[in-house]
Design an enzyme around this catalytic site. Sequence first.
Site, PDB file in Angstrom:
ATOM      1  N   CYS A   8      25.485  57.547  34.338  1.00 51.37           N
ATOM      2  CA  CYS A   8      26.125  58.787  33.900  1.00 51.37           C
ATOM      3  C   CYS A   8      26.752  59.446  35.133  1.00 51.37           C
ATOM      4  O   CYS A   8      26.926  58.796  36.165  1.00 51.37           O
ATOM      5  CB  CYS A   8      25.149  59.707  33.160  1.00 51.37           C
ATOM      6  SG  CYS A   8      23.833  60.444  34.158  1.00 51.37           S
ATOM      7  N   ARG A  14      21.332  62.056  31.425  1.00 56.82           N
ATOM      8  CA  ARG A  14      21.472  60.991  30.429  1.00 56.82           C
ATOM      9  C   ARG A  14      20.975  59.634  30.905  1.00 56.82           C
ATOM     10  O   ARG A  14      20.210  58.972  30.191  1.00 56.82           O
ATOM     11  CB  ARG A  14      22.940  60.893  29.980  1.00 56.82           C
ATOM     12  CG  ARG A  14      23.426  62.165  29.313  1.00 56.82           C
ATOM     13  CD  ARG A  14      24.920  62.157  29.096  1.00 56.82           C
ATOM     14  NE  ARG A  14      25.619  62.283  30.387  1.00 56.82           N
ATOM     15  CZ  ARG A  14      26.935  62.181  30.538  1.00 56.82           C
ATOM     16  NH1 ARG A  14      27.700  61.930  29.484  1.00 56.82           N
ATOM     17  NH2 ARG A  14      27.491  62.320  31.723  1.00 56.82           N
ATOM     18  N   ASP A 121      27.257  65.283  27.746  1.00 59.95           N
ATOM     19  CA  ASP A 121      26.437  65.722  28.874  1.00 59.95           C
ATOM     20  C   ASP A 121      25.705  66.998  28.455  1.00 59.95           C
ATOM     21  O   ASP A 121      26.337  68.012  28.191  1.00 59.95           O
ATOM     22  CB  ASP A 121      27.309  65.984  30.091  1.00 59.95           C
ATOM     23  CG  ASP A 121      26.510  66.196  31.361  1.00 59.95           C
ATOM     24  OD1 ASP A 121      25.301  66.521  31.277  1.00 59.95           O
ATOM     25  OD2 ASP A 121      27.088  66.047  32.445  1.00 59.95           O
TER      26      ASP A 121
END
Length: 151
Positions: A8, A14, A121
């Site tokens: 990420c 994440r 996100d």
Amino acid sequence: MTKVLMVCLGNICRSPLAEGILKSKVAAENVTVDSAGTGGYHIGEPPDPRSIDVARQHGLDISMQRCRKFRSSDFEAFDLIYVMDNSNYANVLAQAATEAEKQKVRLLLKEADLGITEVPDPYYGGTKGFENVYQMIDSACSAIAQKLNRS
């Protein structure tokens, strides 16, 4: 041994979740999982406390993970590189030197049938965003694990 890298932006929200979730679904003797970020903002730091909390609520401990930056040598070290969104995809592909390296990079949610291709996100959202992201990643990791556990 199959080696999987989850990527990420900052490697604090994440991808640490994706690393922890996939590790919980595969046999450690057959699959290794790591995570990284395309940006080097948090190198050496643990995951975001909200990611740690949502993982813990689902019986996973990701608190010992430490953030690191994606590097071009990861193409050689890993068989599969899953990215969370199109921006991560473009940033990782930009470091690929060959077509074979490019073929290793995939959008994580393309493995799940959720009707979306990007994991949002959750950094600037509340705790509900982290739970939603957990569920998306969990669905994709279940599909990946099913394939990896067969091979």
